[in-house]
Design an enzyme around this catalytic site. Sequence first.
Site, short mmCIF file in Angstrom:
data_model
loop_
_atom_site.label_atom_id
_atom_site.label_comp_id
_atom_site.label_asym_id
_atom_site.label_seq_id
_atom_site.Cartn_x
_atom_site.Cartn_y
_atom_site.Cartn_z
N GLU A 185 -28.74 -13.43 -26.08
CA GLU A 185 -29.04 -14.85 -26.23
C GLU A 185 -29.64 -15.17 -27.59
OE1 GLU A 185 -29.48 -13.11 -23.51
OE2 GLU A 185 -28.42 -14.19 -21.95
N PHE A 245 -27.47 -18.60 -16.90
CA PHE A 245 -28.44 -19.28 -16.04
C PHE A 245 -29.59 -19.68 -16.96
CE2 PHE A 245 -26.02 -16.95 -13.00
CZ PHE A 245 -26.11 -17.63 -11.78
N HIS A 282 -33.00 -16.62 -10.99
CA HIS A 282 -31.78 -17.43 -11.11
C HIS A 282 -32.03 -18.84 -10.60
CE1 HIS A 282 -29.92 -13.45 -11.46
NE2 HIS A 282 -28.85 -14.05 -11.97
#
Length: 658
Positions: free
Chosen positions: A397, A420, A464
Amino acid sequence: MRFDRKTLADHELITIYTSILKPRMIEEKMLVLLRQGKIAKWFSGIGQEAISVGTALALDSDEYILPMHRNLGIFTVREIPLHRLFSQFQGKPGGFTKSRDRSFHFGTQDYKIIGMISHLGPQMGVADGIALANVLHSNQKCTAVFSGDGGASEGDFHESINVAAVWELPVIFIIENNGYGLSTPSNEQFRCKQFIDKAIGYGIEGVQVDGNNILEVYHAVDRIAKDIRKQPRPVLLECLTFRMRGHEEASGTKYVPQELFDEWGKKDPVKNFEDYLLAEGVLSQEIINDVRNRIRQEIESGLEITFAESEPEPDTNTELNDMFAPSPEVIHAVSSSSTELRFLDAVSSGMKQCMERHPNLVIMGQDVAEYGGVFKATLGFVEQFGKKRVRNTPLCESAIIGAGLGLSINGYKSIVEMQFADFVTCGFNQIVNNLAKTHYRWGQHADVVVRMPTGAGVGAGPFHSQSNEAWFFHVPGLKIVYPAFPNDAKGLLIAAVEDPNPVMYFEHKALYRSISGQVPDDYYSTPIGKASLIRKGDDVSVITYGLGVHWAMEILDQHPEISADLVDLRSLLPWDQETVLASVRKTGKVIVLHEDTFTGGIGAEIAATIAAECFMNLDAPVVRSASLDTPVPMSSKLEWNFLPKTRFEKQLLDLVNY
Ligand SMILES: Cc1ncc(C[n+]2csc(CCOP(=O)(O)OP(=O)(O)O)c2C)c(N)n1
């Protein structure tokens, strides 16, 4: 030290000599001024000049370089007027950051230099994005990014080189291996013998040079650049060198054994090159004197301008206005045709139209290409727009969000999908320190949308299901939107893409397939910062967003006796104070509902604003309804106990009856 001039002509060697001498003479002058208490401390590059200067000379002047804190030579080779550099160092308005950031922490499109943030490693992901834009442009340009050996311990090093390797990005990752990261010697920083060994693990070429030998650096960068412009791919260039001064001026060098200084002192990059050129007959004492005099004069006149400059005059409006690049006008749908769409399809349709409208828009995320993303928001995109613009990413990320900034710097827009919203933690630094602060610091917009599939209610457990919008709410420089209905999902997605500023786009997973609505077929934007009053009443105001809007509608439906204003915020940063305060002034009672946990949630800010602005209008204390201050539990029963929906009903009734 052995120098090999290859085909370099005498005048080229003199240019190289002049270029390596200049940063040395600047720093020598700065040391004198530091002792006189006239300037602030900085990070010295004395002993390492060959790397910066050799690199900058070997690259084309329109190729981006992303330096670190010891690379004065990059700035001087690119011929930044010295008074601007000195003003930057001194925090004077004539620098590059309106006195807002220090030393080498700035970028400038004019000179194609993208300066660092203090966190070091994030530079490398930004370089990936710049290089990706070059590849997409097919312009045969390469990009150089620097790291110290210490900074290379950061995860960003791994992520960015891995991405560059997989995507074949033309980046030269230059590692200045100078023996120390602040006071920590290399053997406490990494275990491998040399950095080029790491290149093997990434499947890329690693090249090692004597970083004190300017011709070796120059020839290596020149050769690599020529190669990777034609056949794009990353190369790791390890430059062996030594830091001859403290980490920063004034911090001392007690932890460095004297023998190391003696040994490396003999390898001084300027002195050795000068001796070589004298021996070759390229330089004479007369030429040296002449070069030195010219540089000295340049330094003196630069300093004169900087010292004559006044300190900055703070102006609060300018400070606040410079947080963001100007936003475009709202786009209205032209035709009245619309289609019934699920929330997810509205997000998808918005993205698709943005991709059609903006050929420079790139989507990046894990599994977003052939697989269509884990929620299928980008299903079919790769067929329509191709793999170049719809990019599967490795799990990284930080590098990818950094690459988003790099794309923006080099003329592209991007949507980065977090698989997510929870996983944004791994890209947090790039968002809060790079995307959010760049425009304020040096005027560069960060045209990146981060998509955040968020929220609980689906039994997905602590990692999540989180609502993490409040983490970003506190960060100046970001915008946050959070639609509750399909038409706003499309309109806000388009608004986010149109906006040149970084936008966090929250989309609730539980809404994806559970709600539908009419969505205009045209390309239109929903204004960022404007709430929507979706029900009107007189007894109480319910302020909420996201899934909360649907909970509130359900509870209000069950209580037709309650006459309520229901405000769907739609945007959280900025949030629509005008609509909220007008509603509270009318009803005198207010409950703020959100799915996020209670403490420090966005409701706290809204409640505080209402208390300050509507104190005389209130008939009851401001009420906040939020999730428990725990992680999100998995079991459905525990999860519904965690979420505020059931508590909200009781709180609402208590408030109405207050
Ligand atoms: C993420 C992060 N952690 C800690 C620091 C503090 N810090 C600044 S420079 C530095 C050492 C850097 O060493 P290296 O990358 O080898 O560069 P050098 O200073 O030797 O040129 C440290 C620990 C930082 N800037 N960023």
